[in-house]
Design a protein around this motif. Structure first.
Motif, short mmCIF file in Angstrom:
data_model
loop_
_atom_site.label_atom_id
_atom_site.label_comp_id
_atom_site.label_asym_id
_atom_site.label_seq_id
_atom_site.Cartn_x
_atom_site.Cartn_y
_atom_site.Cartn_z
N VAL A 98 0.85 -1.19 0.00
CA VAL A 98 0.00 0.00 0.00
C VAL A 98 0.88 1.25 0.00
N LEU A 99 1.90 1.26 0.86
CA LEU A 99 2.78 2.43 0.94
C LEU A 99 3.53 2.69 -0.35
N ILE A 100 4.15 1.67 -0.91
CA ILE A 100 4.96 1.91 -2.11
C ILE A 100 4.11 2.31 -3.30
N ASN A 101 2.87 1.91 -3.29
CA ASN A 101 1.99 2.28 -4.39
C ASN A 101 1.29 3.62 -4.15
N ALA A 102 1.33 4.13 -2.91
CA ALA A 102 0.64 5.38 -2.58
C ALA A 102 1.57 6.58 -2.49
N LEU A 103 2.86 6.34 -2.27
CA LEU A 103 3.80 7.43 -2.06
C LEU A 103 4.55 7.80 -3.32
N PRO A 104 4.93 9.08 -3.44
CA PRO A 104 5.76 9.48 -4.59
C PRO A 104 7.07 8.71 -4.59
N ASP A 105 7.47 8.20 -5.75
CA ASP A 105 8.66 7.36 -5.86
C ASP A 105 9.91 7.98 -5.25
N LYS A 106 10.22 9.21 -5.62
CA LYS A 106 11.49 9.80 -5.21
C LYS A 106 11.59 9.89 -3.69
N ASN A 107 10.55 10.36 -3.04
CA ASN A 107 10.60 10.52 -1.59
C ASN A 107 10.76 9.19 -0.87
N PHE A 108 9.94 8.22 -1.22
CA PHE A 108 9.98 6.94 -0.52
C PHE A 108 11.28 6.21 -0.82
N SER A 109 11.71 6.22 -2.07
CA SER A 109 12.93 5.49 -2.42
C SER A 109 14.13 6.10 -1.72
N THR A 110 14.18 7.43 -1.67
CA THR A 110 15.30 8.08 -0.99
C THR A 110 15.30 7.73 0.48
N LYS A 111 14.14 7.76 1.12
CA LYS A 111 14.08 7.41 2.55
C LYS A 111 14.44 5.94 2.78
N LEU A 112 13.99 5.07 1.88
CA LEU A 112 14.26 3.65 2.03
C LEU A 112 15.76 3.36 1.93
N PHE A 113 16.38 3.88 0.91
CA PHE A 113 17.81 3.61 0.71
C PHE A 113 18.70 4.54 1.52
N ASP A 114 18.10 5.56 2.13
CA ASP A 114 18.88 6.47 2.95
C ASP A 114 18.86 6.07 4.42
N LEU A 115 18.28 4.92 4.71
CA LEU A 115 18.40 4.39 6.07
C LEU A 115 19.89 4.27 6.36
N PRO A 116 20.34 4.73 7.52
CA PRO A 116 21.79 4.79 7.78
C PRO A 116 22.57 3.53 7.43
N THR A 117 22.04 2.38 7.75
CA THR A 117 22.77 1.14 7.48
C THR A 117 22.92 0.89 5.99
N ILE A 118 21.86 1.13 5.23
CA ILE A 118 21.89 0.93 3.77
C ILE A 118 22.79 2.00 3.14
N ARG A 119 22.62 3.25 3.55
CA ARG A 119 23.43 4.34 3.00
C ARG A 119 24.91 4.09 3.23
N LYS A 120 25.27 3.61 4.41
CA LYS A 120 26.67 3.33 4.72
C LYS A 120 27.24 2.29 3.75
N GLN A 121 26.46 1.26 3.47
CA GLN A 121 26.92 0.22 2.55
C GLN A 121 27.12 0.77 1.14
N LEU A 122 26.19 1.61 0.71
CA LEU A 122 26.31 2.20 -0.63
C LEU A 122 27.49 3.17 -0.68
N ASP A 123 27.67 3.95 0.37
CA ASP A 123 28.81 4.87 0.42
C ASP A 123 30.13 4.11 0.32
N MET A 124 30.21 2.98 0.97
CA MET A 124 31.43 2.18 0.94
C MET A 124 31.65 1.55 -0.43
N ALA A 125 30.56 1.28 -1.16
CA ALA A 125 30.68 0.63 -2.47
C ALA A 125 31.14 1.59 -3.56
N ILE A 126 30.85 2.87 -3.40
CA ILE A 126 31.21 3.86 -4.42
C ILE A 126 32.65 4.31 -4.17
N PRO A 127 33.53 4.07 -5.14
CA PRO A 127 34.95 4.44 -4.96
C PRO A 127 35.15 5.94 -4.71
#
Length: 179
Positions: A98-127
């Motif tokens: 319900v949430l992913i289909n009701a919320l604007p993509d950019k806002n929800f996706s940014t919040k989802l992947f910007d969770l500190p644990t996920i963001r840290k992993q992505l930051d470490m992956a980018i050279p």
């Protein structure tokens, strides 16, 4: 600290909104309908929220707090972390759909992947060879693309396991950053 009556009223409003979002988009839901569904009066609604958009933000924030608690549990990293996030989405599949289909993509996706644990992993992956601006653009690219894949995955009746999807998403990131 909220008392039990406040928590109950807010929970009833949140449940009512989630139910109504299954039927129609947020902008078509009136406060009257919402209060009728929750069996509360509008004065109670306005005591806690200024609009249905604020209520949805509160629901969204509740879910992100839960996800963060799950992700910070035992220090899992990388693929395991993403896998745990996907498992959490499946554990509460009905509400997340319900949430992913009701919320604007950019806002929800940014919040989802910007969770500190996920963001840290992505930051470490980018050279470090990428500039700060390039790093931000890459993160946005991965957030939006990863979110689109996860949304499609969650909306399918038959889907691969969270482990397989997290391996796929991590593999994409690794391959793209090798160039």
């Amino acid at each position: 600290m909220e008392n039990q009556r406040i928590r109950l009223s807010k929970m009833m409003l949140k449940n009512a909104l989630m139910k109504l979002l299954e039927e129609k988009p947020l902008e078509k839901i009136t406060i009257y309908e919402l209060c009728d569904e929750a069996q509360l009066n509008r004065v109670t609604f306005y005591k806690y929220y200024g609009s249905q958009f604020e209520l949805l933000t509160d629901i969204e924030n509740d879910y992100f707090r839960k996800l963060e608690e799950i992700l910070t549990g035992d220090g899992a990293t990388g693929e395991d972390c993403l896998c745990r996030m996907l498992e959490a989405l499946l554990d509460d599949e009905e509400h997340f759909k319900v949430l992913i289909n009701a919320l604007p993509d950019k806002n929800f996706s940014t919040k989802l992947f910007d969770l500190p644990t996920i963001r840290k992993q992505l930051d470490m992956a980018i050279p470090e060879t990428f500039s700060e601006e390039e790093r931000e653009q890459l993160k946005l690219f991965f957030y939006q693309g990863g979110y689109a894949v996860i949304r499609d995955w969650l909306n399918r009746d038959e889907r691969e396991s969270p482990k397989k999807l997290s391996a796929f998403l991590n593999g994409i990131i690794e391959k793209m950053l090798q160039f």
